[in-house]
Design a protein around this motif. Structure first.
Motif, PDB file in Angstrom:
ATOM      1  N   ALA A  82     -13.221 -60.631 -13.867  1.00 43.96           N
ATOM      2  CA  ALA A  82     -14.312 -60.882 -14.913  1.00 43.96           C
ATOM      3  C   ALA A  82     -16.175 -60.803 -14.744  1.00 43.96           C
ATOM      4  CB  ALA A  82     -13.937 -61.628 -16.211  1.00 43.96           C
ATOM      5  N   TYR A  83     -15.962 -61.471 -13.971  1.00 43.61           N
ATOM      6  CA  TYR A  83     -17.632 -61.689 -13.741  1.00 43.61           C
ATOM      7  C   TYR A  83     -17.560 -59.803 -12.565  1.00 43.61           C
ATOM      8  CZ  TYR A  83     -20.846 -63.007 -10.566  1.00 43.61           C
ATOM      9  OH  TYR A  83     -21.812 -63.270  -9.632  1.00 43.61           O
ATOM     10  N   ALA A  84     -17.155 -59.593 -12.128  1.00 41.39           N
ATOM     11  CA  ALA A  84     -17.050 -58.469 -11.758  1.00 41.39           C
ATOM     12  C   ALA A  84     -17.304 -57.070 -12.789  1.00 41.39           C
ATOM     13  CB  ALA A  84     -16.053 -57.830 -10.341  1.00 41.39           C
ATOM     14  N   ASP A  85     -16.858 -57.352 -13.299  1.00 38.13           N
ATOM     15  CA  ASP A  85     -16.774 -56.686 -15.044  1.00 38.13           C
ATOM     16  C   ASP A  85     -18.142 -56.101 -15.515  1.00 38.13           C
ATOM     17  OD1 ASP A  85     -14.003 -55.086 -14.168  1.00 38.13           O
ATOM     18  OD2 ASP A  85     -13.203 -56.414 -15.882  1.00 38.13           O
ATOM     19  N   ASN A  86     -18.755 -57.052 -15.021  1.00 41.73           N
ATOM     20  CA  ASN A  86     -19.901 -57.832 -16.223  1.00 41.73           C
ATOM     21  C   ASN A  86     -21.295 -57.799 -15.485  1.00 41.73           C
ATOM     22  OD1 ASN A  86     -21.245 -60.400 -18.848  1.00 41.73           O
ATOM     23  ND2 ASN A  86     -22.145 -61.053 -16.382  1.00 41.73           N
ATOM     24  N   TRP A  87     -21.359 -57.492 -13.755  1.00 41.48           N
ATOM     25  CA  TRP A  87     -22.006 -57.127 -13.979  1.00 41.48           C
ATOM     26  C   TRP A  87     -22.445 -55.725 -13.133  1.00 41.48           C
ATOM     27  CZ3 TRP A  87     -21.206 -54.865  -9.641  1.00 41.48           C
ATOM     28  CH2 TRP A  87     -20.849 -54.873  -7.859  1.00 41.48           C
ATOM     29  N   ARG A  88     -20.908 -55.287 -12.867  1.00 42.92           N
ATOM     30  CA  ARG A  88     -21.322 -53.590 -13.673  1.00 42.92           C
ATOM     31  C   ARG A  88     -21.466 -53.017 -14.948  1.00 42.92           C
ATOM     32  NH1 ARG A  88     -19.027 -51.297  -9.339  1.00 42.92           N
ATOM     33  NH2 ARG A  88     -17.661 -52.564  -7.477  1.00 42.92           N
ATOM     34  N   ALA A  89     -20.991 -53.027 -15.763  1.00 41.98           N
ATOM     35  CA  ALA A  89     -20.911 -53.020 -17.394  1.00 41.98           C
ATOM     36  C   ALA A  89     -23.106 -53.533 -17.053  1.00 41.98           C
ATOM     37  CB  ALA A  89     -20.371 -54.094 -18.057  1.00 41.98           C
ATOM     38  N   ALA A  90     -23.128 -54.587 -16.840  1.00 37.19           N
ATOM     39  CA  ALA A  90     -25.106 -54.656 -16.527  1.00 37.19           C
ATOM     40  C   ALA A  90     -25.459 -53.481 -15.837  1.00 37.19           C
ATOM     41  CB  ALA A  90     -25.138 -55.795 -16.117  1.00 37.19           C
ATOM     42  N   ILE A 139      -9.838 -64.235  -1.970  1.00 36.55           N
ATOM     43  CA  ILE A 139     -10.150 -63.547  -3.105  1.00 36.55           C
ATOM     44  C   ILE A 139     -11.913 -63.516  -3.099  1.00 36.55           C
ATOM     45  CG2 ILE A 139     -10.409 -63.938  -5.721  1.00 36.55           C
ATOM     46  CD1 ILE A 139      -7.335 -64.932  -5.168  1.00 36.55           C
ATOM     47  N   CYS A 140     -12.476 -64.973  -3.068  1.00 35.56           N
ATOM     48  CA  CYS A 140     -13.847 -65.297  -3.083  1.00 35.56           C
ATOM     49  C   CYS A 140     -14.256 -64.373  -2.011  1.00 35.56           C
ATOM     50  CB  CYS A 140     -14.160 -66.271  -2.447  1.00 35.56           C
ATOM     51  SG  CYS A 140     -13.596 -67.568  -3.808  1.00 35.56           S
ATOM     52  N   ARG A 141     -14.276 -63.928  -0.807  1.00 36.63           N
ATOM     53  CA  ARG A 141     -14.583 -63.010   0.542  1.00 36.63           C
ATOM     54  C   ARG A 141     -14.409 -62.072   0.252  1.00 36.63           C
ATOM     55  NH1 ARG A 141     -12.713 -64.926   4.526  1.00 36.63           N
ATOM     56  NH2 ARG A 141     -10.788 -64.018   4.646  1.00 36.63           N
ATOM     57  N   GLU A 142     -12.911 -60.900  -0.773  1.00 38.60           N
ATOM     58  CA  GLU A 142     -13.399 -59.577  -1.185  1.00 38.60           C
ATOM     59  C   GLU A 142     -14.521 -59.126  -2.530  1.00 38.60           C
ATOM     60  OE1 GLU A 142     -10.621 -57.191  -4.503  1.00 38.60           O
ATOM     61  OE2 GLU A 142      -9.427 -59.193  -3.141  1.00 38.60           O
ATOM     62  N   PHE A 143     -14.809 -60.149  -3.421  1.00 41.19           N
ATOM     63  CA  PHE A 143     -15.547 -60.115  -4.922  1.00 41.19           C
ATOM     64  C   PHE A 143     -16.948 -59.823  -3.906  1.00 41.19           C
ATOM     65  CE2 PHE A 143     -11.286 -60.193  -7.187  1.00 41.19           C
ATOM     66  CZ  PHE A 143     -11.163 -59.073  -7.911  1.00 41.19           C
ATOM     67  N   ASP A 144     -16.813 -61.552  -3.579  1.00 38.46           N
ATOM     68  CA  ASP A 144     -18.457 -61.399  -3.083  1.00 38.46           C
ATOM     69  C   ASP A 144     -19.151 -60.433  -2.096  1.00 38.46           C
ATOM     70  OD1 ASP A 144     -18.316 -64.010  -4.629  1.00 38.46           O
ATOM     71  OD2 ASP A 144     -18.244 -64.927  -2.621  1.00 38.46           O
ATOM     72  N   GLN A 145     -18.380 -59.170  -1.609  1.00 35.44           N
ATOM     73  CA  GLN A 145     -18.507 -58.497  -0.064  1.00 35.44           C
ATOM     74  C   GLN A 145     -18.676 -57.314  -1.239  1.00 35.44           C
ATOM     75  OE1 GLN A 145     -15.176 -58.368   2.802  1.00 35.44           O
ATOM     76  NE2 GLN A 145     -16.268 -59.596   4.059  1.00 35.44           N
ATOM     77  N   ASP A 146     -17.916 -56.710  -2.030  1.00 39.74           N
ATOM     78  CA  ASP A 146     -18.243 -55.846  -2.632  1.00 39.74           C
ATOM     79  C   ASP A 146     -19.729 -56.510  -4.052  1.00 39.74           C
ATOM     80  OD1 ASP A 146     -18.326 -53.350  -4.450  1.00 39.74           O
ATOM     81  OD2 ASP A 146     -16.883 -54.516  -5.917  1.00 39.74           O
ATOM     82  N   ARG A 147     -20.071 -57.321  -4.772  1.00 46.28           N
ATOM     83  CA  ARG A 147     -21.480 -57.580  -5.159  1.00 46.28           C
ATOM     84  C   ARG A 147     -22.451 -57.488  -3.845  1.00 46.28           C
ATOM     85  NH1 ARG A 147     -24.762 -62.104  -6.866  1.00 46.28           N
ATOM     86  NH2 ARG A 147     -25.353 -61.851  -8.330  1.00 46.28           N
ATOM     87  N   GLY A 148     -22.124 -57.815  -2.993  1.00 40.13           N
ATOM     88  CA  GLY A 148     -23.404 -58.423  -2.142  1.00 40.13           C
ATOM     89  C   GLY A 148     -23.419 -56.774  -0.993  1.00 40.13           C
ATOM     90  N   ALA A 149     -22.608 -56.214  -1.193  1.00 41.04           N
ATOM     91  CA  ALA A 149     -22.842 -54.101  -1.126  1.00 41.04           C
ATOM     92  C   ALA A 149     -23.894 -53.837  -1.728  1.00 41.04           C
ATOM     93  CB  ALA A 149     -22.009 -53.514  -0.410  1.00 41.04           C
ATOM     94  N   VAL A 150     -23.190 -54.293  -3.181  1.00 43.15           N
ATOM     95  CA  VAL A 150     -24.396 -53.481  -3.735  1.00 43.15           C
ATOM     96  C   VAL A 150     -25.294 -53.711  -4.002  1.00 43.15           C
ATOM     97  CG1 VAL A 150     -24.252 -53.271  -6.373  1.00 43.15           C
ATOM     98  CG2 VAL A 150     -22.890 -52.733  -5.391  1.00 43.15           C
ATOM     99  N   ILE A 151     -25.811 -55.331  -3.749  1.00 44.44           N
ATOM    100  CA  ILE A 151     -27.341 -55.850  -3.404  1.00 44.44           C
ATOM    101  C   ILE A 151     -28.492 -54.838  -2.736  1.00 44.44           C
ATOM    102  CG2 ILE A 151     -28.347 -58.425  -3.290  1.00 44.44           C
ATOM    103  CD1 ILE A 151     -26.615 -59.267  -4.201  1.00 44.44           C
ATOM    104  N   ARG A 152     -27.224 -55.592  -1.232  1.00 44.55           N
ATOM    105  CA  ARG A 152     -27.901 -54.579  -0.133  1.00 44.55           C
ATOM    106  C   ARG A 152     -28.305 -53.047  -0.884  1.00 44.55           C
ATOM    107  NH1 ARG A 152     -23.795 -57.517   2.427  1.00 44.55           N
ATOM    108  NH2 ARG A 152     -22.736 -55.294   2.578  1.00 44.55           N
TER     109      ARG A 152
END
Length: 209
Positions: A82-90, A139-152
């Motif tokens: 749900a968190y990932a869906d939220n920032w991806r929609a943004a 699970i935390c690492r999987e989602f955090d790495q995905d978002r971190g890559a987008v920020i970079r």
């Protein structure tokens, strides 16, 4: 309804109806697990408390998730999704400009659906157990790495020609700042608001860039 009754009833339905019903039951149990963790904490959340919260039998919870650990791991995964869906929609609504995308990503971190007192209680309950439950950590690492890559990627676009180490540090600072504000909001909710945290984060990014 017991476990055997659930299997018998499910097998008698058309395949699509069985799948739709299973999806509904899983969502019902995941929502109930979320509420149970918020109300009782991880340690006192059991298949029985979740089933009672969902208005279902414990056998149904066992049928869909097998164990407490399996149910809680999927609850954390659903929260992250749900968190990932939220920032991806943004990001999708922010347009192509890197600065606009970065600001949209940061704003999404302080949206009510992911940064409410209830949501923060859930996040920190699971994060506190990462060192003891490898499945939570993965699970935390999987989602955090995905978002971190987008920020970079966004930071790289904002600083053409910058060394990769500098890009990575900037992305890390931004991510760490929002994490720190989440902690403050969780531990000292009367000290500041999500809007205050967002304004400070935006000011910091503007100063860095």
């Amino acid at each position: 309804m017991g476990l055997t009754d659930e299997k018998t009833k499910s097998a008698s339905k058309p395949r699509k109806e069985r799948k739709d019903n299973a999806d509904m039951r899983r969502r019902q149990l995941l929502d109930a697990a979320r509420r149970s963790v918020i109300q009782h904490g991880l340690a006192k959340t059991t298949l029985a408390t979740v089933a009672a919260e969902a208005g279902l039998s414990q056998g149904v919870a066992v049928f869909y998730f097998k164990s407490k650990n399996g149910l809680l791991a999927e609850t954390l995964r659903a929260q992250y999704q749900a968190y990932a869906d939220n920032w991806r929609a943004a990001l999708d609504s922010a347009g192509p400009e890197p600065f606009d995308r970065l600001m949209a990503l940061v704003a999404a971190d302080f949206a009510t659906e992911v940064c409410s007192p209830e949501a923060l209680s859930l996040w920190f309950a699971f994060w506190g157990e990462q060192n003891f439950v490898p499945q939570y950590a993965e699970i935390c690492r999987e989602f955090d790495q995905d978002r971190g890559a987008v920020i970079r990627d966004i930071c790289r676009s904002l600083m053409p020609g910058a060394e990769e180490d500098h890009v990575a540090r900037l992305a890390q600072w931004i991510d760490t700042l929002t994490d720190g504000f989440w902690q403050n909001l969780h531990l000292q909710p009367k000290r500041m608001t999500p809007a205050d945290c967002l304004a400070s984060t935006r000011a910091m990014i503007a100063a860095l860039l």
